[in-house]
Design a protein around this motif. Structure first.
Motif, short mmCIF file in Angstrom:
data_model
loop_
_atom_site.label_atom_id
_atom_site.label_comp_id
_atom_site.label_asym_id
_atom_site.label_seq_id
_atom_site.Cartn_x
_atom_site.Cartn_y
_atom_site.Cartn_z
N PHE A 3 92.77 -10.52 -37.64
CA PHE A 3 93.69 -10.15 -36.56
C PHE A 3 94.93 -9.58 -36.93
N THR A 4 95.77 -8.88 -36.04
CA THR A 4 96.96 -8.13 -36.51
C THR A 4 97.79 -8.73 -35.28
N VAL A 5 99.09 -9.12 -35.83
CA VAL A 5 100.20 -9.44 -34.89
C VAL A 5 101.48 -8.43 -35.14
N ARG A 6 101.72 -7.94 -34.02
CA ARG A 6 102.94 -6.89 -34.30
C ARG A 6 104.16 -7.36 -33.10
N ALA A 7 105.15 -7.54 -33.65
CA ALA A 7 106.42 -8.25 -32.85
C ALA A 7 107.41 -6.96 -32.98
N PRO A 8 108.24 -6.64 -32.05
CA PRO A 8 109.37 -5.58 -32.03
C PRO A 8 110.57 -6.18 -32.55
N ALA A 9 111.34 -5.18 -33.08
CA ALA A 9 112.91 -5.58 -33.01
C ALA A 9 113.55 -5.74 -32.02
N LEU A 21 121.13 -12.82 -23.95
CA LEU A 21 120.44 -11.49 -23.14
C LEU A 21 120.16 -10.42 -24.44
N GLY A 22 119.22 -9.94 -24.30
CA GLY A 22 118.58 -9.01 -25.06
C GLY A 22 117.53 -8.11 -24.66
N LEU A 23 117.27 -7.09 -25.41
CA LEU A 23 116.09 -6.11 -25.07
C LEU A 23 115.18 -5.77 -26.60
N SER A 24 114.08 -5.07 -26.28
CA SER A 24 113.25 -5.01 -27.40
C SER A 24 113.33 -3.59 -27.85
N VAL A 25 112.98 -3.22 -29.13
CA VAL A 25 113.09 -1.81 -29.51
C VAL A 25 111.86 -1.55 -30.30
N PRO A 26 111.10 -0.45 -30.19
CA PRO A 26 110.10 -0.19 -30.68
C PRO A 26 109.99 0.18 -32.15
N LEU A 27 110.67 -1.00 -33.17
CA LEU A 27 110.43 -0.88 -34.53
C LEU A 27 109.62 -2.31 -34.59
N PHE A 289 115.53 5.88 -28.98
CA PHE A 289 114.28 4.79 -28.40
C PHE A 289 114.23 4.61 -27.06
N PRO A 290 112.89 4.57 -26.64
CA PRO A 290 112.74 3.64 -25.28
C PRO A 290 112.69 2.34 -25.69
N ILE A 291 113.10 1.63 -24.47
CA ILE A 291 112.98 -0.08 -24.46
C ILE A 291 111.52 -0.15 -24.45
N ASP A 292 110.94 -1.08 -25.45
CA ASP A 292 109.59 -1.42 -25.82
C ASP A 292 109.45 -2.52 -24.77
N GLU A 293 108.36 -2.17 -23.93
CA GLU A 293 107.81 -3.23 -22.73
C GLU A 293 106.77 -3.96 -23.07
N ALA A 294 106.15 -3.87 -24.47
CA ALA A 294 105.05 -4.69 -24.61
C ALA A 294 105.22 -6.03 -25.39
N GLY A 295 106.18 -6.02 -26.00
CA GLY A 295 106.64 -7.42 -26.64
C GLY A 295 105.68 -7.46 -27.85
N THR A 296 105.20 -8.85 -28.23
CA THR A 296 104.43 -9.29 -29.38
C THR A 296 102.96 -8.98 -28.88
N VAL A 297 102.19 -8.32 -29.68
CA VAL A 297 100.71 -7.81 -29.33
C VAL A 297 99.82 -8.40 -30.39
N VAL A 298 98.67 -8.96 -29.93
CA VAL A 298 97.69 -9.37 -30.98
C VAL A 298 96.30 -8.49 -30.82
N GLU A 299 95.86 -8.19 -31.99
CA GLU A 299 94.64 -7.29 -31.59
C GLU A 299 93.94 -7.83 -32.68
N ARG A 300 92.68 -7.80 -32.52
CA ARG A 300 91.51 -8.41 -33.35
C ARG A 300 90.52 -7.23 -33.86
N GLY A 301 90.34 -7.32 -35.26
CA GLY A 301 89.46 -6.03 -35.71
C GLY A 301 90.03 -5.84 -37.14
N ALA A 302 89.43 -4.80 -37.58
CA ALA A 302 89.84 -4.38 -38.98
C ALA A 302 90.83 -3.51 -39.08
N HIS A 303 91.97 -3.36 -38.54
CA HIS A 303 93.12 -2.83 -38.51
C HIS A 303 93.83 -3.36 -40.01
#
Length: 306
Positions: A3-9, A21-27, A289-303
């Motif tokens: 599985f893959t975990v992706r967390a934003p800046a 107070l904070g916001l997420s950035v798509p890096l 950048f736009p403000i990232d709205e997804a936050g931390t995402v988990v994907e399962r598979g062969a990424h």
């Protein structure tokens, strides 16, 4: 299964919202985790040169935090790590690694922790929730940490609100940036901070972009950290004349964040920010950048991590 975990800046404080107070950035910091018989920690890419390739790695230590909260051993796995988040620049690189690690550990354990507990584990490890909350949930997050727990409100970004970041080519450690802060503040400074933080949260919640320049004023940390970031004072005072809706030191710095209206061009703001760097003998990058709205995402598979 891998599985893959992706967390934003993330960008914390936004002026007066110190440690809350904070916001997420798509890096993104990305982990690819494959259960196996033994544990391997594999940092990838030049940005992670010199980081530990063993169980002392911060990401693996973060995974252990999840196991400790549950009271179970962490199953062995191969953990590949890569990041787009500049290190020691005030864009929440440690928070992204921490949140990604805790979420990955939770996944390995079968998800015994809910999101609120993951946030509490991360906030207590960091000592404050301002970066970890938006890294986990995305968007703009107001959060507090106390003896009873970690409490938060997530705000969807207002329409037409974009982010411009100036990332100088030098590092500034959080410990150094915190060391310059005074141990006590006057009542006037405390009232200023409380009133402006409240106005900023309200303005973001209601999409009052016209109030951001006024709401983002801060005397709690930016005034004291300005000598560590050449040109910061100029940007805080003058960026609005070049198209910024407001400006703030991003976290502990040295990155500077400006809000902009996505319906308006940002070329003038970019030119101004580059000119401030040149005036102060600095180099760096300016990015929208736009403000990232997804936050931390988990994907399962062969990424795979690239």
């Amino acid at each position: 299964m891998t599985f893959t975990v992706r967390a934003p800046a993330s960008s914390a404080n936004l002026g007066p919202g110190f440690d809350s107070l904070g916001l997420s950035v798509p890096l993104f910091t990305t982990l690819r985790v494959t259960p196996q018989a033994t544990t391997e920690v594999v940092p990838l890419g030049p940005d992670l040169d010199g980081t530990p390739a063993d169980e002392s790695n911060y990401v693996y230590q973060a995974m252990l935090l999840a196991a400790r909260r549950v009271g179970r051993p962490l199953p062995p796995a191969r953990i590949e790590i890569e990041t787009e988040v500049p290190l020691a620049r005030g864009l929440g690189s440690s928070a992204a690694a921490l949140v990604a690690g805790i979420v990955a550990g939770n996944e390995l354990l079968g998800r015994p922790l809910n999101d609120e507990t993951v946030l509490d584990v991360a906030a207590r490890e960091e000592g404050h929730p301002d970066n970890v909350a938006p890294a986990l949930f995305g968007g703009i997050v107001v959060a507090t940490l106390d003896k009873l727990g970690t409490h938060y409100v997530r705000l969807a970004p207002p329409a037409h609100l974009g982010v411009t970041v100036l990332v100088p080519d030098f590092e500034l450690s959080t410990s150094k940036a915190r060391a310059v802060l005074p141990k006590e503040y006057s009542r006037a400074d405390a009232v200023h901070a409380l009133s402006h933080a409240a106005l900023l949260a309200a303005a973001l919640a209601q999409g009052r972009l016209d109030l951001l320049r006024h709401a983002m004023q801060d005397y709690i940390h930016q005034t004291w950290r300005a000598p560590l970031v050449p040109g910061l004072s100029d940007i805080l005072e003058g960026a609005w004349r070049h198209g910024a809706l407001g400006a703030a030191l991003s976290g502990a710095g040295p990155t500077v964040l400006c809000f902009h209206d996505t319906r308006e061009p940002t070329a003038g703001l970019h030119t101004y920010l580059h000119s401030v760097m040149t005036k102060n003998g600095l180099t760096g990058r300016v990015m929208d950048f736009p403000i990232d709205e997804a936050g931390t995402v988990v994907e399962r598979g062969a990424h795979t991590c690239s």
